[in-house]
Design a protein around this motif. Structure first.
Motif, PDB file in Angstrom:
ATOM      1  N   SER A   1      46.290  38.905  29.623  1.00 30.60           N
ATOM      2  CA  SER A   1      45.347  39.789  30.305  1.00 30.60           C
ATOM      3  C   SER A   1      44.967  40.935  29.382  1.00 30.60           C
ATOM      4  O   SER A   1      45.831  41.592  28.793  1.00 30.60           O
ATOM      5  CB  SER A   1      45.959  40.340  31.588  1.00 30.60           C
ATOM      6  N   GLY A   2      43.674  41.194  29.270  1.00 31.52           N
ATOM      7  CA  GLY A   2      43.186  42.230  28.382  1.00 31.52           C
ATOM      8  C   GLY A   2      43.059  43.579  29.059  1.00 31.52           C
ATOM      9  O   GLY A   2      43.273  43.724  30.264  1.00 31.52           O
TER      10      GLY A   2
ATOM     11  N   ALA B   1      38.328  37.592  41.738  1.00 34.92           N
ATOM     12  CA  ALA B   1      37.717  36.262  41.670  1.00 34.92           C
ATOM     13  C   ALA B   1      37.113  36.015  40.288  1.00 34.92           C
ATOM     14  O   ALA B   1      37.265  34.920  39.713  1.00 34.92           O
ATOM     15  CB  ALA B   1      36.643  36.132  42.750  1.00 34.92           C
ATOM     16  N   TYR B   2      36.476  37.025  39.733  1.00 33.75           N
ATOM     17  CA  TYR B   2      35.856  36.879  38.413  1.00 33.75           C
ATOM     18  C   TYR B   2      36.906  36.622  37.335  1.00 33.75           C
ATOM     19  O   TYR B   2      36.789  35.673  36.548  1.00 33.75           O
ATOM     20  CB  TYR B   2      35.068  38.145  38.073  1.00 33.75           C
ATOM     21  N   PHE B   3      37.947  37.446  37.294  1.00 35.20           N
ATOM     22  CA  PHE B   3      38.980  37.296  36.266  1.00 35.20           C
ATOM     23  C   PHE B   3      39.729  35.973  36.416  1.00 35.20           C
ATOM     24  O   PHE B   3      40.103  35.340  35.418  1.00 35.20           O
ATOM     25  CB  PHE B   3      39.969  38.462  36.331  1.00 35.20           C
ATOM     26  N   ALA B   4      39.943  35.540  37.659  1.00 36.76           N
ATOM     27  CA  ALA B   4      40.645  34.282  37.878  1.00 36.76           C
ATOM     28  C   ALA B   4      39.799  33.094  37.423  1.00 36.76           C
ATOM     29  O   ALA B   4      40.302  32.177  36.751  1.00 36.76           O
ATOM     30  CB  ALA B   4      41.013  34.133  39.351  1.00 36.76           C
ATOM     31  N   LEU B   5      38.509  33.106  37.766  1.00 34.40           N
ATOM     32  CA  LEU B   5      37.632  32.005  37.371  1.00 34.40           C
ATOM     33  C   LEU B   5      37.426  31.958  35.866  1.00 34.40           C
ATOM     34  O   LEU B   5      37.273  30.870  35.281  1.00 34.40           O
ATOM     35  CB  LEU B   5      36.284  32.140  38.081  1.00 34.40           C
ATOM     36  N   ARG B   6      37.438  33.103  35.214  1.00 33.86           N
ATOM     37  CA  ARG B   6      37.272  33.170  33.757  1.00 33.86           C
ATOM     38  C   ARG B   6      38.577  32.979  33.013  1.00 33.86           C
ATOM     39  O   ARG B   6      38.613  33.030  31.787  1.00 33.86           O
ATOM     40  CB  ARG B   6      36.670  34.518  33.385  1.00 33.86           C
TER      41      ARG B   6
ATOM     42  N   ARG C   1      41.266  34.864  32.744  1.00 34.01           N
ATOM     43  CA  ARG C   1      41.634  36.034  31.967  1.00 34.01           C
ATOM     44  C   ARG C   1      42.906  36.709  32.469  1.00 34.01           C
ATOM     45  O   ARG C   1      43.162  37.866  32.158  1.00 34.01           O
ATOM     46  CB  ARG C   1      40.483  37.040  31.972  1.00 34.01           C
ATOM     47  N   LEU C   2      43.685  35.970  33.229  1.00 34.92           N
ATOM     48  CA  LEU C   2      44.917  36.514  33.780  1.00 34.92           C
ATOM     49  C   LEU C   2      46.123  35.830  33.171  1.00 34.92           C
ATOM     50  O   LEU C   2      46.148  34.612  33.017  1.00 34.92           O
ATOM     51  CB  LEU C   2      44.939  36.342  35.299  1.00 34.92           C
ATOM     52  N   SER C   3      47.145  36.613  32.839  1.00 32.13           N
ATOM     53  CA  SER C   3      48.375  36.064  32.271  1.00 32.13           C
ATOM     54  C   SER C   3      49.078  35.183  33.292  1.00 32.13           C
ATOM     55  O   SER C   3      48.900  35.355  34.506  1.00 32.13           O
ATOM     56  CB  SER C   3      49.308  37.209  31.848  1.00 32.13           C
ATOM     57  N   PRO C   4      49.882  34.229  32.841  1.00 36.35           N
ATOM     58  CA  PRO C   4      50.614  33.368  33.770  1.00 36.35           C
ATOM     59  C   PRO C   4      51.457  34.187  34.755  1.00 36.35           C
ATOM     60  O   PRO C   4      52.113  35.151  34.372  1.00 36.35           O
ATOM     61  CB  PRO C   4      51.514  32.543  32.835  1.00 36.35           C
ATOM     62  N   GLY C   5      51.428  33.806  36.001  1.00 41.19           N
ATOM     63  CA  GLY C   5      52.178  34.510  37.038  1.00 41.19           C
ATOM     64  C   GLY C   5      51.410  35.630  37.698  1.00 41.19           C
ATOM     65  O   GLY C   5      51.705  36.010  38.837  1.00 41.19           O
ATOM     66  N   LEU C   6      50.407  36.184  36.993  1.00 42.97           N
ATOM     67  CA  LEU C   6      49.653  37.301  37.554  1.00 42.97           C
ATOM     68  C   LEU C   6      48.753  36.888  38.719  1.00 42.97           C
ATOM     69  O   LEU C   6      48.653  37.643  39.693  1.00 42.97           O
ATOM     70  CB  LEU C   6      48.831  37.976  36.453  1.00 42.97           C
ATOM     71  N   PRO C   7      48.086  35.719  38.684  1.00 48.20           N
ATOM     72  CA  PRO C   7      47.232  35.349  39.818  1.00 48.20           C
ATOM     73  C   PRO C   7      47.967  35.328  41.156  1.00 48.20           C
ATOM     74  O   PRO C   7      47.436  35.792  42.172  1.00 48.20           O
ATOM     75  CB  PRO C   7      46.722  33.954  39.436  1.00 48.20           C
ATOM     76  N   ALA C   8      49.185  34.804  41.169  1.00 46.64           N
ATOM     77  CA  ALA C   8      49.942  34.751  42.425  1.00 46.64           C
ATOM     78  C   ALA C   8      50.269  36.157  42.928  1.00 46.64           C
ATOM     79  O   ALA C   8      50.188  36.449  44.127  1.00 46.64           O
ATOM     80  CB  ALA C   8      51.229  33.952  42.218  1.00 46.64           C
ATOM     81  N   ARG C   9      50.638  37.038  42.002  1.00 50.71           N
ATOM     82  CA  ARG C   9      50.955  38.410  42.395  1.00 50.71           C
ATOM     83  C   ARG C   9      49.721  39.112  42.945  1.00 50.71           C
ATOM     84  O   ARG C   9      49.780  39.796  43.972  1.00 50.71           O
ATOM     85  CB  ARG C   9      51.488  39.194  41.192  1.00 50.71           C
ATOM     86  N   LEU C  10      48.585  38.925  42.285  1.00 51.33           N
ATOM     87  CA  LEU C  10      47.362  39.578  42.738  1.00 51.33           C
ATOM     88  C   LEU C  10      46.880  38.992  44.059  1.00 51.33           C
ATOM     89  O   LEU C  10      46.297  39.706  44.881  1.00 51.33           O
ATOM     90  CB  LEU C  10      46.273  39.439  41.669  1.00 51.33           C
ATOM     91  N   ALA C  11      47.115  37.706  44.275  1.00 53.96           N
ATOM     92  CA  ALA C  11      46.782  37.106  45.565  1.00 53.96           C
ATOM     93  C   ALA C  11      47.612  37.745  46.673  1.00 53.96           C
ATOM     94  O   ALA C  11      47.123  37.969  47.789  1.00 53.96           O
ATOM     95  CB  ALA C  11      47.014  35.600  45.519  1.00 53.96           C
ATOM     96  N   GLY C  12      48.869  38.067  46.344  1.00 57.33           N
ATOM     97  CA  GLY C  12      49.710  38.769  47.316  1.00 57.33           C
ATOM     98  C   GLY C  12      49.159  40.158  47.639  1.00 57.33           C
ATOM     99  O   GLY C  12      49.173  40.579  48.799  1.00 57.33           O
TER     100      GLY C  12
END
Length: 415
Positions: free
Chosen positions: A26-27, A129-134, A136-147
């Motif tokens: 993630s940048g 939604a933008y960062f997830a589709l592109r 641009r998220l480090s592994p494990g971060l999408p699940a945390r952000l979904a929470g």
């Protein structure tokens, strides 16, 4: 210039292309977005506190997640909303003298609080939604952000569940009842907001620090730290443990403040450090029969329902938090040669904020909870939580993706 020479000349830029097999990192834009969202949550916590302090929270009697963003626009609309408010226990018991113009003041306060919550939802979900589709998220971060997104959505429902408790008609027939929201629901609403803020802030700063480590090897204020973060010195382990315990204590103290606010317990014993000329109230006030159940077997209810006990507990937690911050700072100062610079700075800032927060808390009590001081005290609790979290972040272990990028960058740099 050959490839190795180019890497030596521009190590930061080359590290991001060091190996196609590296996991996504993630940048800074992701970190900045999360910090912006955490700032908005900070703001809504403060606005929510002012809403309660000005007794504006029960002015809107319906929950309209979509159409509620538009306030009354005509005189007829205002009369209609005012008529709904007139049917509430708060109006009948406390505000029967209120005019439409008076009503507009408290309505706009609550409306602003709700609209800010909707703004936070949009500011979080759309970029997510933008960062997830592109990717641009480090592994494990999408699940945390979904929470976080789930918790953010639940806050709206929880907020309405809280407001609804102050609109129940049974308040009118309950002896001694005051039209206000349930302190349990208020505490749940504030607690969830603090969790959301802490999660966003921690994640945002972590991303920023991971980027610095991956590109420059910077860790805990040390440049080109390499694997310094892997050190397991006694002083560093103790600092990590103390930082975590202090953060938990700060959160618990702030959480207990919701019960003080919900019961207006700050209007009792407006002196410090004494309470009625002694360090603690009489035992029959702390564990009063009125809050212990008909058979006296529910004494635990005094902790959450007895205003005297609630204020006393908040005092004790506040003093404990301040003492803990002072001890951590003192221990850090004594072990300054064994700790990285960032740890020293974080402990000093936390102790400084703790001093300000104690001063705000005592002033709020002595001056009978004026809105500006009380709002500043609530904001101070979030600032203290921020400072304590940064103590943990100061010596946080770099993420797996950051370590992989750093390793690839280091290998390429010296190959």
């Amino acid at each position: 210039m050959d490839a190795s020479a180019e890497v030596r000349a521009h190590p930061e830029s080359s590290s991001t292309n060091a190996s196609p097999s590296n996991p996504p990192l993630s940048g800074p834009p992701v970190g900045a977005w999360l910090l912006l969202c955490s700032t908005l949550v900070f703001a809504v916590i403060v606005v929510g506190g002012v809403t309660r302090l000005t007794e504006s929270g029960l002015s809107i009697t319906e929950w309209k997640p979509v159409t509620g963003v538009i306030p009354p626009l005509s005189h007829a609309d205002w009369e209609e909303e005012f008529a709904k408010y007139k049917a509430t226990p708060e109006y009948k018991m406390l505000n029967a003298h209120m005019t439409v113009d008076d009503f507009k003041d408290i309505y706009y306060m609550e409306w602003g609080h709700r609209v800010l919550g909707r703004v936070i939802g949009g500011a979080f979900v759309i970029p997510l939604a933008y960062f997830a589709l592109r990717k641009r998220l480090s592994p494990g971060l999408p699940a945390r952000l979904a929470g976080f997104a789930f918790l953010l959505g639940g806050q709206g429902a929880l907020g309405w569940y809280m407001v609804k408790s102050g609109l129940e008609d049974e308040i009118l027939t309950t002896p001694g009842a005051i039209p206000r929201v349930s302190q349990y629901r208020l505490a749940a609403h504030l607690g969830a907001a603090l969790v959301l803020y802490a999660g966003m802030f921690y994640s945002g700063i972590s991303i920023m620090k991971d980027g610095k480590f991956a590109h420059k090897g910077t860790w805990a204020g040390l440049r080109d730290a390499g694997n310094t973060w892997m050190q397991t010195s006694k002083a560093l382990r103790a600092f990590r443990r103390h930082s975590a315990l202090l953060t938990a204590l700060v959160f618990l103290t702030a959480f207990s403040g919701a019960f003080v606010a919900g019961l207006d317990a700050g209007l009792l014993y407006n002196e410090f450090p004494m309470m009625g000329g002694r360090l603690h109230p009489p035992a029959d006030e702390l564990v009063a029969p009125a809050y212990s159940g008909t058979d006296g077997k529910e004494r635990w209810r005094n902790i959450f329902e007895n205003p005297t006990t609630v204020q006393f507990d908040h005092r004790v937690l506040g003093v404990a938090t301040y003492t803990a911050a002072a001890l951590v700072f003192a221990l850090t100062f004594l072990r300054r040669r064994a700790l990285p610079p960032a740890a020293m700075r974080a402990a000093a800032v936390t102790f400084g904020v703790a001093n300000v927060q104690v001063a705000l808390g005592i002033s709020t009590l002595l001056y009978l909870v004026p809105v500006p001081l009380a709002a500043a005290h609530q904001a101070g609790s979030v600032m203290l939580l921020t400072a304590a979290l940064h103590m943990i972040l100061a010596v946080r272990r770099p993420g797996a993706a950051s370590q992989a990028w750093r390793k690839a960058s280091y290998s390429l740099l010296y190959s």
